[in-house]
Design a protein around this motif. Structure first.
Motif, mmCIF file in Angstrom:
data_model
loop_
_atom_site.group_PDB
_atom_site.id
_atom_site.type_symbol
_atom_site.label_atom_id
_atom_site.label_comp_id
_atom_site.label_asym_id
_atom_site.label_seq_id
_atom_site.Cartn_x
_atom_site.Cartn_y
_atom_site.Cartn_z
ATOM 1 N N ASP A 31 0.874 -1.203 0.061
ATOM 2 C CA ASP A 31 -0.183 -0.077 0.076
ATOM 3 C C ASP A 31 0.930 1.200 0.007
ATOM 4 N N VAL A 32 0.967 1.748 -0.980
ATOM 5 C CA VAL A 32 2.225 2.633 -1.375
ATOM 6 C C VAL A 32 1.589 4.114 -0.471
ATOM 7 N N THR A 33 0.483 4.171 0.089
ATOM 8 C CA THR A 33 0.227 5.266 1.015
ATOM 9 C C THR A 33 0.917 5.078 2.445
ATOM 10 N N GLY A 34 1.686 3.961 2.764
ATOM 11 C CA GLY A 34 2.610 3.886 3.971
ATOM 12 C C GLY A 34 3.857 4.201 3.773
ATOM 13 N N VAL A 35 4.448 3.550 4.603
ATOM 14 C CA VAL A 35 5.983 3.908 4.490
ATOM 15 C C VAL A 35 6.931 2.575 4.278
ATOM 16 N N PRO A 43 13.495 6.388 5.887
ATOM 17 C CA PRO A 43 12.095 6.116 5.584
ATOM 18 C C PRO A 43 11.535 6.852 4.369
ATOM 19 N N VAL A 44 10.695 6.356 3.583
ATOM 20 C CA VAL A 44 10.164 7.166 2.418
ATOM 21 C C VAL A 44 8.566 6.588 2.313
ATOM 22 N N SER A 45 7.808 7.490 1.583
ATOM 23 C CA SER A 45 6.362 6.959 1.099
ATOM 24 C C SER A 45 6.029 7.636 0.017
ATOM 25 N N GLY A 46 4.999 7.282 -0.640
ATOM 26 C CA GLY A 46 4.764 7.653 -1.842
ATOM 27 C C GLY A 46 5.138 6.939 -2.848
ATOM 28 N N LYS A 47 4.088 6.840 -3.880
ATOM 29 C CA LYS A 47 4.459 5.607 -5.114
ATOM 30 C C LYS A 47 5.702 5.816 -5.697
ATOM 31 N N GLU A 48 5.920 7.036 -6.118
ATOM 32 C CA GLU A 48 7.371 7.236 -6.567
ATOM 33 C C GLU A 48 8.604 6.801 -5.845
ATOM 34 N N ASN A 49 8.574 7.165 -4.639
ATOM 35 C CA ASN A 49 9.601 6.684 -3.708
ATOM 36 C C ASN A 49 9.614 5.310 -3.465
ATOM 37 N N PHE A 50 8.621 4.780 -3.122
ATOM 38 C CA PHE A 50 8.284 3.175 -3.068
ATOM 39 C C PHE A 50 8.873 2.578 -4.262
ATOM 40 N N GLU A 51 8.673 3.188 -5.273
ATOM 41 C CA GLU A 51 9.359 2.540 -6.631
ATOM 42 C C GLU A 51 10.835 2.684 -6.745
ATOM 43 N N GLU A 52 11.288 3.624 -6.100
ATOM 44 C CA GLU A 52 12.904 3.711 -6.316
ATOM 45 C C GLU A 52 13.479 2.976 -5.196
ATOM 46 N N ALA A 53 12.652 2.911 -3.929
ATOM 47 C CA ALA A 53 13.191 2.079 -2.948
ATOM 48 C C ALA A 53 13.328 0.632 -3.627
ATOM 49 N N GLY A 108 -10.273 -9.128 0.787
ATOM 50 C CA GLY A 108 -9.789 -10.021 1.646
ATOM 51 C C GLY A 108 -8.280 -10.284 1.349
ATOM 52 N N THR A 109 -7.513 -9.632 0.521
ATOM 53 C CA THR A 109 -6.156 -9.874 0.445
ATOM 54 C C THR A 109 -5.522 -8.897 1.238
ATOM 55 N N TRP A 110 -3.980 -9.051 1.695
ATOM 56 C CA TRP A 110 -3.380 -8.540 2.399
ATOM 57 C C TRP A 110 -2.109 -7.967 1.530
ATOM 58 N N LYS A 111 -2.111 -6.401 2.102
ATOM 59 C CA LYS A 111 -0.964 -5.492 1.587
ATOM 60 C C LYS A 111 -0.127 -5.182 2.587
ATOM 61 N N ILE A 112 1.263 -4.648 2.485
ATOM 62 C CA ILE A 112 2.126 -4.092 3.533
ATOM 63 C C ILE A 112 1.739 -2.740 3.400
ATOM 64 N N VAL A 113 1.743 -2.220 4.620
ATOM 65 C CA VAL A 113 1.424 -0.789 4.597
ATOM 66 C C VAL A 113 2.885 -0.170 5.320
#
Length: 126
Positions: A31-35, A43-53, A108-113
């Motif tokens: 869940d890219v609204t997470g960290v 720590p980073v958040s946001g879709k672009e930062n998640f993708e770079e990480a 019913g599925t799980w995502k990492i926040v």
């Protein structure tokens, strides 16, 4: 790749996704609204930062393995403790102890926040 339908399967799904080497497959587990904390103290958040990480972690060539130490769930939230590494043959390229928070999705599925890849290291203070 299907998302896990049990919180305790999130670590195995994450390792399998990383081992595909595909950014989109890995991103789907978050869940890219997470960290995400791809390195201690950053720590980073946001879709672009998640993708770079994710790209940075995928650049460490090798096989990722994640052991679930525990997974505690209450309602639609779970916290997991992991021990993970990336190896290339006999060479351990990186090894750490992490803490992850997962949230059940409407389907019913799980995502990492929250993915603190180094969150359970003994000498970590931040």
């Amino acid at each position: 790749m299907n998302l896990p339908t049990r919180a305790e399967d999130a670590h195995a799904a994450l390792a399998a996704a990383f081992n595909t080497g595909d950014v989109a497959t890995v991103m789907n587990l978050y869940d890219v609204t997470g960290v995400i904390v791809p390195e201690p103290g950053k720590p980073v958040s946001g879709k672009e930062n998640f993708e770079e990480a994710i790209k940075a972690i995928l650049s460490i060539k090798g096989k990722m393995e994640i052991k679930t130490v525990y997974c505690l769930q209450t309602g639609n939230i779970a916290v997991g403790r992991s021990e993970w590494n990336i190896t290339d043959g006999d060479e351990v390229k990186i090894s750490a102890k992490g803490i992850e928070v997962m949230r059940e999705q409407a389907d019913g599925t799980w995502k990492i926040v929250v993915d603190h890849a180094f969150g359970a290291e003994t000498n970590l203070f931040a």
